[in-house]
Each structure stands twice: as C-alpha cells, then as structure tokens.
Design an enzyme around this catalytic site. Structure first.
Site, PDB file in Angstrom:
ATOM      1  N   SER A 107     -33.464 -29.091  -3.837  1.00 36.77           N
ATOM      2  CA  SER A 107     -34.122 -30.048  -4.717  1.00 36.77           C
ATOM      3  C   SER A 107     -33.081 -30.878  -5.481  1.00 36.77           C
ATOM      4  CB  SER A 107     -35.007 -29.272  -5.688  1.00 36.77           C
ATOM      5  OG  SER A 107     -35.618 -30.182  -6.538  1.00 36.77           O
ATOM      6  N   GLY A 108     -33.232 -32.164  -5.421  1.00 33.37           N
ATOM      7  CA  GLY A 108     -32.310 -33.059  -6.137  1.00 33.37           C
ATOM      8  C   GLY A 108     -31.103 -33.450  -5.306  1.00 33.37           C
ATOM      9  N   THR A 112     -35.321 -37.539  -0.619  1.00 33.08           N
ATOM     10  CA  THR A 112     -36.297 -38.626  -0.685  1.00 33.08           C
ATOM     11  C   THR A 112     -35.591 -39.979  -0.635  1.00 33.08           C
ATOM     12  OG1 THR A 112     -37.717 -37.188  -1.938  1.00 33.08           O
ATOM     13  CG2 THR A 112     -38.222 -39.519  -2.037  1.00 33.08           C
ATOM     14  N   ASN A 157     -34.580 -32.017 -10.776  1.00 35.36           N
ATOM     15  CA  ASN A 157     -34.660 -33.396 -10.284  1.00 35.36           C
ATOM     16  C   ASN A 157     -35.721 -34.145 -11.080  1.00 35.36           C
ATOM     17  OD1 ASN A 157     -34.873 -35.731  -8.845  1.00 35.36           O
ATOM     18  ND2 ASN A 157     -35.345 -34.774  -6.876  1.00 35.36           N
ATOM     19  N   SER A 160     -38.722 -35.095  -8.512  1.00 35.51           N
ATOM     20  CA  SER A 160     -38.782 -34.079  -7.465  1.00 35.51           C
ATOM     21  C   SER A 160     -40.084 -34.188  -6.673  1.00 35.51           C
ATOM     22  CB  SER A 160     -38.661 -32.709  -8.117  1.00 35.51           C
ATOM     23  OG  SER A 160     -38.671 -31.731  -7.123  1.00 35.51           O
ATOM     24  N   SER A 161     -39.941 -34.159  -5.358  1.00 34.23           N
ATOM     25  CA  SER A 161     -41.140 -34.218  -4.515  1.00 34.23           C
ATOM     26  C   SER A 161     -41.818 -32.869  -4.615  1.00 34.23           C
ATOM     27  CB  SER A 161     -40.757 -34.475  -3.058  1.00 34.23           C
ATOM     28  OG  SER A 161     -39.821 -35.505  -2.971  1.00 34.23           O
ATOM     29  N   GLY A 387     -37.225 -29.527  -1.264  1.00 32.97           N
ATOM     30  CA  GLY A 387     -36.018 -28.774  -0.950  1.00 32.97           C
ATOM     31  C   GLY A 387     -36.143 -27.310  -1.331  1.00 32.97           C
ATOM     32  N   GLU A 389     -35.735 -24.150  -3.221  1.00 29.53           N
ATOM     33  CA  GLU A 389     -35.534 -24.053  -4.668  1.00 29.53           C
ATOM     34  C   GLU A 389     -35.625 -22.631  -5.188  1.00 29.53           C
ATOM     35  OE1 GLU A 389     -38.229 -27.011  -6.064  1.00 29.53           O
ATOM     36  OE2 GLU A 389     -39.980 -25.738  -5.840  1.00 29.53           O
TER      37      GLU A 389
HETATM   38  N1  LIG Z   1     -27.986 -42.444  -2.303  1.00 24.79           N
HETATM   39  C1  LIG Z   1     -28.208 -42.319  -3.609  1.00 24.79           C
HETATM   40  N2  LIG Z   1     -27.699 -43.234  -4.466  1.00 24.79           N
HETATM   41  C2  LIG Z   1     -27.917 -43.124  -5.783  1.00 24.79           C
HETATM   42  N3  LIG Z   1     -28.615 -42.137  -6.350  1.00 24.79           N
HETATM   43  C3  LIG Z   1     -29.143 -41.192  -5.554  1.00 24.79           C
HETATM   44  C4  LIG Z   1     -28.976 -41.237  -4.137  1.00 24.79           C
HETATM   45  N4  LIG Z   1     -29.604 -40.192  -3.640  1.00 24.79           N
HETATM   46  C5  LIG Z   1     -30.161 -39.509  -4.689  1.00 24.79           C
HETATM   47  N5  LIG Z   1     -29.880 -40.120  -5.834  1.00 24.79           N
HETATM   48  C6  LIG Z   1     -30.292 -39.679  -7.195  1.00 24.79           C
HETATM   49  O1  LIG Z   1     -30.674 -38.350  -7.139  1.00 24.79           O
HETATM   50  C7  LIG Z   1     -32.034 -38.190  -7.559  1.00 24.79           C
HETATM   51  C8  LIG Z   1     -32.696 -37.126  -6.720  1.00 24.79           C
HETATM   52  O2  LIG Z   1     -32.834 -37.546  -5.404  1.00 24.79           O
HETATM   53  P1  LIG Z   1     -34.116 -37.212  -4.531  1.00 24.79           P
HETATM   54  O3  LIG Z   1     -35.343 -37.366  -5.319  1.00 24.79           O
HETATM   55  O4  LIG Z   1     -33.972 -37.946  -3.282  1.00 24.79           O
HETATM   56  O5  LIG Z   1     -33.898 -35.676  -4.278  1.00 24.79           O
HETATM   57  P2  LIG Z   1     -34.696 -34.754  -3.282  1.00 24.79           P
HETATM   58  O6  LIG Z   1     -33.697 -34.137  -2.398  1.00 24.79           O
HETATM   59  O7  LIG Z   1     -35.797 -35.504  -2.683  1.00 24.79           O
HETATM   60  O8  LIG Z   1     -35.233 -33.663  -4.251  1.00 24.79           O
HETATM   61  P3  LIG Z   1     -36.623 -32.872  -4.182  1.00 24.79           P
HETATM   62  O9  LIG Z   1     -36.476 -31.834  -3.161  1.00 24.79           O
HETATM   63  O10 LIG Z   1     -36.724 -32.320  -5.530  1.00 24.79           O
HETATM   64  O11 LIG Z   1     -37.659 -33.861  -3.890  1.00 24.79           O
HETATM   65  C9  LIG Z   1     -32.663 -39.545  -7.374  1.00 24.79           C
HETATM   66  O12 LIG Z   1     -33.707 -39.723  -8.250  1.00 24.79           O
HETATM   67  C10 LIG Z   1     -31.495 -40.457  -7.677  1.00 24.79           C
HETATM   68  O13 LIG Z   1     -31.353 -40.613  -9.058  1.00 24.79           O
HETATM   69 MG   LIG Z   2     -37.782 -35.480  -2.782  1.00 21.77          MG
END
Ligand SMILES: Nc1ncnc2c1ncn2[C@@H]1O[C@H](COP(=O)(O)OP(=O)(O)OP(=O)(O)O)[C@@H](O)[C@H]1O
Ligand SMILES: [Mg+2]
Length: 1029
Positions: A107-108, A112, A157, A160-161, A387, A389
C-alpha cells in the site's frame, strides 16, 4: 536519421539489475538507492519494471517523453514505465497478443499512479478521432469516480485503494480503443462504519460535505460540519494536500463525461447522504415484559430525514431496527433486537448500501464504456489491486487483501519462470534449474478446498449451532496446526504456546511478504455478510429507484431461503477467475516499491526497501533471469551496437547477423564459455563481458567520432568546393552565353545596317539612274539667265541636285561665252567691269545693265559738225557722248561733249565742238559718284598737274555707268599708270579752282517730281536731291 541508443547509454548505476555485478542484496539496494537519488525511479529486471515511489512530481511524464518512448524498443532508452506500456501496446497491436499489466507492491507504493500512467500512455499513442477520443476520455475519467468512492486515506497512503480493480481495455485490429470492462474486487466496506485511528472514511463523504453547494446540501438534508456525523472519523478529516472541495467538482465532471445522467448522480449522492444519516441513528433499550431489552430509536430526527430522503416509510424502518423476522419452512418468527443487535443491523445496512452502490457504479461505468461492437477485440488488462498490508489490527479484509497479493505473487513466479524457461527452450539453450521461494504453499493454506482457511471459515458459517469467531479459530488450530506458515497460540503446534506476541484470539500467517497477525473477531460475521431481511425489504420498499435496485432480495415476491454465498467464497471465486484470465494473457510486470514510511520525497529507508525487495522476490527474479546467462539480445541489435569493434564487421556485415556476432566475439577473444548462441539471440553469461564490450565500444566511439568529424569536415569542404566549382561553371556558361549573345546581336545589327546600306545603295543607284535619265529630259534652256531647274525628286539627292545645277549653269555660261566675238567679248568685259564697280553700290547700276555700251554715240568722225573736234583728237575715240557740266555757281548743267580716248578725255562745246578742256588720263586721280539713282559724277584731278589748275569736273550723264567703266578700263589698260579709283559715296568734295565744295546727295521728297535737281546751298555745299526709287 534515427539515432540508435541503448539502455546502456548514460546509465546511473545499472538500468537493468540483471547486469548488476556483483549481485547481492546490498548491491541491489545500493543500485536502487543511487538511481533513486538521481530521480531514476525506474529500473529493469529484464522486462520487469521496478518503480520507486518518488513522492514528488517528476518531469518525466510529459507529452515529449511519450513521443520519445513511442515505437522504441524496450532496451533502447533508459528504463521507464512508458517503455513497458509501449512494448505491451505494440505487441498487442502488431502481434495480436492480449496483454495484462500486473502492478504489485504494498500500500502506498504507487500502483494506482502507475496504472494511470500506463493508461494515459496508451491513450496518447493509440489512434485518434472523435469517437476514439471520447472512448479514451471516458476510460480515463472512470478513475476519479472510482477513486472518490473506493479510495480512502489510510496510515500508509493518503489515497489508498480500498478495492481491487482490474480493467480490460479493448482495442480493434488497428489498435484503436473500443471500450473497456472494469471488474472490482471486494470493497473494504467495514471502513464505512469505522475507521482505524489516523484514517478516514471513503473520500466521497468529505468531498460531498466540502464541495457541494448549499442548495445541494439542503436538498440532501446535510450539514457541512463533519463533526455532525458519527461515521466520519474526525481526527484526520482533512488531509494535507487534498482539496476535497475541488475534487468533488472533478468527480462530478468526470461522472458527467463518463455518461452519468443528472438524476443518477443525484440518486448516488442521496445514498451517500443516507449512509451518513444512518450513522447518526442511535438506539436505547426499552424493557419488555418478557424481561428482554428491546431497542428503540433514540432521536427520530435523523431517521425521519433519512426516510424522507429515500422515500421510505419511517415506521417500516423503525420496526426493522427493533425486530427481526426469521423465516423457516413457511413459518415466520419475529424476534426483538436488543440495542447491540440494532447497532449491528444499522452498520450492516450502511455497509451494504455503500458497497452495493459502489458495485452499481462500476456496472454503470461499464455500461458507458463498453465496446459498441461485437467484433473480435484485442485486450489489455490493467490490474491495480490493493497492496499487501500489515496493520496493527488486521481483520478479515486484510486477510482477503493479502490473499489476493499472495495469488498475484504466485502468478508472477509462475509466469516469469515459465517465460524464462520457455525462452531457453525456444532458443535451444540448456536450462539450469534455480532455487526460489514458491508461495504456492501459502496460497494452498488459504484457499485449499478441504482444509484451507477460507473453507474452514465457510464451514463454520454454515454450520448449525453456535458459531463464533472463537469456534472458527479453534477449527483452524486443529486443521492448520501443522502448516509451516500458520501460527497460533492454541494450535496443536506447541511451538507457539509461549509466544506472547501472538494473542489468544489471533492467528498469524507467514505470508510471502511477511508475517501478519489476524484478529479473528468479526471474521464470521464479515464472511456471512448478513443483512436482516427486514432491512432489505424496507430498502426495497423505498420510493427510490436506485435503492430499490440495490436490494433485489428485499422483494417479498422473490423470497429466497437459500443462503447467499459467503464473502470469502465469492472473493475466492472472483480471484480464481481473475487468475485464469491473467494466465491467458501476456504478462507485463510493474513492481512498485515504497522508499519510506513517511510519504516523503528523497528519503530512502534501506531496511524498508530491503524488506520489499525480499518479499517481492526481486533478487530471485534477477537470479532466475541470470540463471546461466545474464544478458541476451537478438543478433541484429547486438551486431549493430558492437560492430565497430571488429574490422570484418565494420562498417557493414554482409552475411547473417549471427555470423557477424560470431566473428566479432572471436575477434575480441571473448572466452567461449562466456556466451552461447541461441536461435535468434546471443546469450552472455556474465555482466562483466557485457561491460567489457561496452567499454571497448565507448573507446571506439571516441575514435569514430573523430573520424566522423574528420570525414564530415572534409565532406563539408568538398561539397562547398564542388558547389563553388559548379557555380563557377554556371556563371562562366552564362557569361559566355551573354557575351556571345551580345556579339551576335552586334553582328546581326551591323549586317542589317550593311544590308540596308547595300539595299539602299542599290535602290539609290536605280533612283540615280532614273534621276539622271529624268533630268536629261527636263533640262532647262541653254540661256544663262534661265533660272528654272527641275524640282528635286529625292531628298537624298539634294546636294547632287544643287551641284548639278551649278555645274550645268557654269557649263551653260561657258558655252554661251564661247560663242562671243572679240568685240562682243570686250563689251561683255566692260559690262563685267561695270558690274564689279557698281553692282550693289549704286542705285543707278541696274538700269544700265540692259543698255549696250555703244561708246561713240555722236559718231563724230562721220558728223561734219564735229570735224574740228575730230581733228583735235588723233586717237581712236572710245566714248563720245553729251554730258551736263554742272555749274559750280548755281548747280545748273550745261551740255558738253565728252570724249574719251586712250590717253585723255576731252570736254567740248556741244554746239561748236570747241574743246573746252582736254585732260590727259594720268592727271585724273579718281572719280566720285553717289550711291543713288543719279547721273552725277566728279572727275578729280591730281593736285599739281596743269589740268588741275581749273579744278575738278562735276558732270552728269545718263550713261554714267558706261562712262566711268570706260574711264576705269582705259586706266587699267595702260600699264604705266595707276588705275583710276572710283569712290562711291553720297558726300564728296570737289575742288573748284581754289575752293573745295561738298556735293551732298539727298533723297528728294515727292514734290520734287522725278527729276534730279542740284542746288547750291552755300559756298561750300552743292545739294543734289535725287528722287527716291
Ligand atoms: N510516479 C509518481 N510520481 C509522483 N508521486 C507518486 C508516483 N507514484 C505514487 N506517488 C505518490 O504516492 C501516493 C501513493 O500512490 P498510490 O495511490 O498509487 O499507491 P498504491 O500502491 O495504489 O497504494 P494502495 O495499495 O494503498 O492503493 C500517491 O498518492 C502519490 O502521492
Ligand atoms: Mg492504489
């Protein structure tokens, strides 16, 4: 010209972990760290992309970058998620292979975000057009809608999805998007009613309260204040960097683009409001006669408002919170609910409303974005699942989520290994087995049909009798005790009896990504996912079409006594379907890594990264990839890249690429065990060998650069020179042309002139001939006084004509003269002399021209009267005439005979012939006459001669001209004498004896008549008046 670049150019650390030398966990992390510090967030393991979350925006997702990566080979540019997206899209489009993009990580870690980058890249490079653009826009805009309803802030996050998402993007044969299908996996609905500390409910609640207009809030009977709602966590209601109000507008806009109707949006918002209201309904106990407490709604206001909002009869809902009807075998039994049960029912209803609404949203989006054609489609699936967690307190949801991640890891291991193995087989290279951790055993622990945890849970849920979470744990303790990844305090496995980190109501699973402690509380309920039928029926009765739709089981006509499948069962089934689906596609991996726990940019926590690298099995991934051979490349690009290292292959290799590579490696003396020749690729065992090649290439490129510079400069100079030369030839040619043209024109115009002259001359000749012949016929008479002369026929003969006239005239005169006798000649000579003396000087002259000079007018030798006179004159008389001698006293004339001989002149009396004066010609000095038409003349004598004693003679005669001419001639004829000068003047002096008298000629007035008169004016002046002509 296309510039051939490679991943190996300008590399920070190594761009592909496969080339890491030496390979160890430390060097691996170090390499990630080094690249991360330089904002190189992507690194490859072969075709797998490792993505580090930068936690800041980087300038590497621009339209220019998209263009840069478009249609380039995977290893051509530095690692990027776009390279993976491009590779996937192109093999989908060109090789007709369905693709899936598997994005994993905790997660994070950025899953996404990565999925959105992939989607936006594909949208940017695939076809364009009005229809296609609409499809793309709808696909992209589905993200903000689903994120608003399905994402929440967690401690890990901020976005977070809380649901799993798999999206199939469908393309036609050209690669243009046609539409998509979204599948969602188990929304973490418990969040609706309760959130862990420091976390929030789903974004949409906060967005609605912050962003909706006053009017909308009023319609929804809501208050902007978060603290009014029990379901909203208050300690972290606002999140730094999240603008809920602005996001609300974005979501509404996105819903509109995706195709939601205005009333549908309104209905959804009403359900969201209803959930908030529901959370505020509280219960109090009311004692019943049977001793049991029955729950009653405390304050009915929220209930009332909620019922108004959804069009539900308040009493129906109120009753549903106090009673529960159980139907069994056509029998209906109604039992009362106590307060705890009422709260449970309330929360179950809230969770159900929300999660069903979320599923409906997905269905509704699918309706909008589904492909409009039935023709065969190519598919690219993008999987963005929650992700892995580990929370402080992990429940059923985490268990499910981690199970899903376990499955994905499984598929990753299977596919990478399988693919690797297949490649070796394909290329005809011996496969060496390698050790790696296979998590199939953990998957089995969870999903096994007989003794898997999920099966046990289901069994417990379906079992008659008292079922609690504890009985479930007991069951696990017996069934799974021996499993090496299962840990529980009370299991038969005595190993954990004294493990105090493992509470009694928990079990622990050693997941591939770490150990997770699950508290069993709620497992049974959540798995059952029960909603009292009274509630679903109350919802079905609602006068709200969407609500009705969400609770079909509430329809009394369709009472289904069968238990619905459990949540665990459903999830396992859908994960199973997903895995099957993924296995049919060509996988592309994005492994997301979270660099730190603080959501901070530029912070790299080694231990955290190390943990992820371990559980993601990245080291194993590299090892598998390097099993045997670290690097492989098709022969063509390999030869293209290193051909400059060997004379035979540089600059062009004529034969097959493979042979070229063989020659090259032999020439470079690379040890034979360092490489193997596959069917289409060269396999290099050690990264060292590759770096050796790279280093040699770098040196060689420097030399080549110099050579290219040299050749280029030479080429440039030569081209310049050739250009100059060519220009010179052109200029010279033009000049020559110009000079020749001028010369030619000059010759041409000259020849025209010559021609015209010749023609003119010829014509002139003819004309002259004509002219002369014509002239001959029109000649004037031979008379010298004939003034006529034929007219000039041609202008050009003007000169000739005049000249001829002159010549003719002279010739005519000569002819005329030649006829003269001697006498006539003398006469004419005299006439000529007269003309010379008087012509133009004396007015009397013209009248004399026609008179013949007879000379002897008196014929004295014949006339007897002048006998005496005749005797005096012994010489031949040249002239004899009567003249008037002017008397000086009065100016009156007296007639005298005037005789002229060769020697003298004589004046004699006319009557008597008596000589009055005889003057030898030598005594005569000059003769004076006037200019006028008179006959006066003065004969002036030389002073001192005897003749002069009496003075000069003033005479007058009509034949003055003849007289004076003859006088002049006579003088001229004698050689010993001076010529007599003739003075012509209107005033002259005459010597009369002693006095000099002036004779003055004046023009007479008209009264004087036509005669010349002479008057003496005074002693010194005689005035002769002459009539004007
Ligand atoms: N390529 C990127 N450039 C800039 N910031 C990023 C990038 N990827 C992720 N982030 C930052 O990290 C945060 C978390 O990313 P994201 O929501 O994609 O995580 P995730 O893996 O989908 O987590 P979860 O499993 O909780 O959904 C985003 O909100 C953003 O602020
Ligand atoms: Mg996500």
């Amino acid at each position: 010209m296309e510039v051939k670049t490679s991943l190996l150019d300008n590399m920070i650390g190594v761009g592909d972990m496969v080339l890491l030398e030496p390979l160890s966990e430390e060097t691996f992390i170090e390499n990630l760290h080094k690249r991360f510090e330089h904002n190189e967030i992507y690194t490859y393991i072969g075709s797998v992309v490792i993505s580090m979350n930068p936690y800041k925006s980087l300038p590497i997702f621009t339209a220019d970058k998209v263009e840069e990566y478009r249609n380039r080979n995977f290893y051509e540019l530095s690692p990027h998620i776009y390279a993976l997206a491009d590779e996937a899209y192109r093999s989908l489009r060109d090789q007709d292979k369905d693709q899936c993009i598997l994005i994993t990580g905790e997660s994070g870690a950025g899953k996404t975000e990565a999925s959105k980058l992939v989607m936006s890249y594909v949208a940017a490079v695939c076809g364009k057009g009005q229809e296609v653009n609409k499809v793309k826009e709808q696909l992209l805009q589905s993200n903000p809608v689903l994120e608003a309803f399905g994402n929440a802030k967690t401690v890990r996050n901020d976005n977070s999805s809380r649901f799993g998402k798999y999206m199939d993007i469908e393309f036609d044969f050209k690669g243009d998007p046609l539409g998509g299908v979204i599948s969602n996996y188990l929304l973490e609905k418990s969040r609706v009613v309760k959130q862990p500390r420091g976390e929030r409910n789903f974004h949409v609640f906060y967005q609605l309260l912050s962003g909706a207009s006053e009017d909308t809030l009023k319609k929804l009977k809501l208050d902007r204040d978060f603290s009014k709602y029990n379901y909203l966590s208050l300690d972290s209601a606002t999140v730094n960097g999240l603008d809920d109000a602005a996001n609300f507008r974005t979501v509404r806009n996105a819903m509109q683009i995706v195709g939601f109707m205005e009333d549908e949006v309104q209905s959804v918002l009403e359900l969201v409001a209803a959930v908030l209201k529901l959370g505020n309904i509280e219960f109090k106990p009311e004692s019943r006669v049977n001793g049991f407490d029955e729950s009653r709604v405390k304050d009915k206001n929220d209930l009332k408002e909620m019922c108004e909002l959804l069009g539900i009869e308040q009493s129906v809902l109120e009753r549903a919170f106090s009673f529960r009807t159980v139907e069994a075998k056509m029998e209906k039994v109604s039992t009362t609910l106590n307060v705890a049960q009422a709260y449970y029912a309330r929360d179950a209803l809230a969770k159900n409303i929300y999660s069903r609404m979320f599923s409906w949203l997905v269905t509704r989006i699918n309706e909008s974005i589904k492909a409009q054609t039935k023709s065969r489609k190519k598919v690219m699936g993008v999987l963005d699942i929650y992700g892995f967690e580990i929370f402080e307190d992990n429940s059923f949801e985490q268990f499910i989520i981690n199970y899903c991640n376990e499955k994905l890891q499984q598929i990753f291991i299977e596919l990478t290994l399988r693919e690797e193995q297949e490649e070796y087989v394909r290329e005809g290279i011996e496969w060496t087995n390698i050790e790696y951790f296979n998590n199939a055993i953990i998957c089995d622990l969870i999903e096994n049909n007989q003794n898997g945890i999920l099966a046990m849970l289901d069994e417990e849920c379906l079992r008659p009798g008292t079922v609690t979470d504890e009985t479930f744990l007991d069951k696990l303790n017996t069934v799974c005790a021996e499993h090496q990844h299962f840990e529980s305090r009370l299991s038969k496995n005595s190993k954990f009896l004294t493990d105090h980190s493992l509470p009694h109501n928990c079990f622990r699973i050693q997941h591939y990504a770490g150990k997770v402690l699950y508290r069993v509380e709620g497992f049974v309920d959540k798995n059952n996912d029960l909603l009292y039928r009274d509630l679903s029926q109350a919802m079905y009765k609602a006068n709200h079409s969407l609500m009705k739709l969400l609770f079909p089981e509430g329809n009394p006509a369709k009472v289904n006594l069968k238990r619905p499948p459990t949540a665990g069962f459903q999830f396992r089934a859908s994960v199973g379907t997903l895995m099957k689906n993924l296995l049919t596609k060509n996988p592309n991996y994005i492994r997301c890594i979270k660099p730190n726990d603080k959501k901070a940019a530029q912070v790299f926590t080694d231990s955290l990264v190390c943990h992820q690298v371990r559980y993601l099995g990245l080291m194993e991934n590299v090892r598998v990839r390097r099993a045997g051979y670290a690097f492989r490349q098709p022969y063509e690009p390999c030869l293209e890249r290193y051909k400059m290292l060997c004379k035979q292959t540089w600059p062009h290799w004529k034969g097959p690429a493979r042979e070229g590579v063989e020659v090259l490696l032999k020439d470079l003396e690379v040890p034979e065990d360092e490489f193997s020749y596959g069917r289409s690729k060269i396999f290099i065992r050690n990264p060292r060998t590759l770096f050796f090649l790279e280093e040699r290439r770098r040196q060689c490129l420097e030399d080549l650069a110099t050579l290219i510079q040299k050749i280029y400069r030479g080429w440039k100079c030569r081209t310049h020179f050739l250009l100059l030369k060519k220009s010179q030839v052109v200029v010279a040619a033009w000049y020559r042309r110009y000079a020749q043209q001028r010369k030619y024109q000059k010759i041409k115009s000259s020849s025209i002139v010559v021609q015209s002259f010749i023609r003119g001359w010829k014509v002139g000749l003819k004309l002259m001939q004509k002219y002369f012949l014509g002239l001959k016929n029109t000649m004037p008479s031979m008379s010298p006084i004939d003034k006529s002369w034929p007219a000039r026929p041609y202008l050009f003969l003007e000169g000739t004509h005049q000249e001829l006239r002159k010549i003719f005239h002279l010739w005519r005169c000569k002819k005329y003269r030649s006829q003269f006798t001697e006498e006539k000649k003398a006469i004419y000579e005299e006439k000529l002399e007269a003309s010379e003396i008087f012509k133009g000087k004396k007015a009397l002259y013209p009248s004399s021209v026609g008179q013949p000079f007879k000379g002897d007018y008196l014929e004295i030798n014949k006339n007897p009267k002048y006998q005496k006179l005749n005797s005096v004159v012994d010489e031949k008389v040249l002239l004899a005439d009567v003249v008037n001698k002017i008397n000086r006293a009065n100016g009156k004339g007296a007639s005298r005979i005037f005789l002229l001989t060769k020697k003298n002149f004589v004046l004699a009396d006319q009557k008597t012939g008596q000589v009055k004066a005889s003057v030898p010609l030598p005594d005569l000095s000059s003769v004076s006459v006037s200019t006028q038409n008179d006959g006066f003349f003065a004969l002036k004598l030389k002073e001192g001669t005897p003749s002069a004693a009496k003075g000069d003679f003033l005479l007058s005669s009509d034949r003055l001209i003849e007289i004076i001419t003859k006088l002049h001639r006579t003088g001229a004829a004698s050689a010993e004498r001076e010529q007599i000068s003739v003075d012509i003047s209107d005033e002259f002096l005459v010597q009369f004896k002693q006095d000099k008298v002036c004779v003055k000629f004046i023009q007479a007035g008209p009264k004087n008549g036509n005669s010349v008169t002479c008057k003496r004016k005074n002693n010194r002046l005689l005035e002769v008046s002459v009539p004007s002509p």
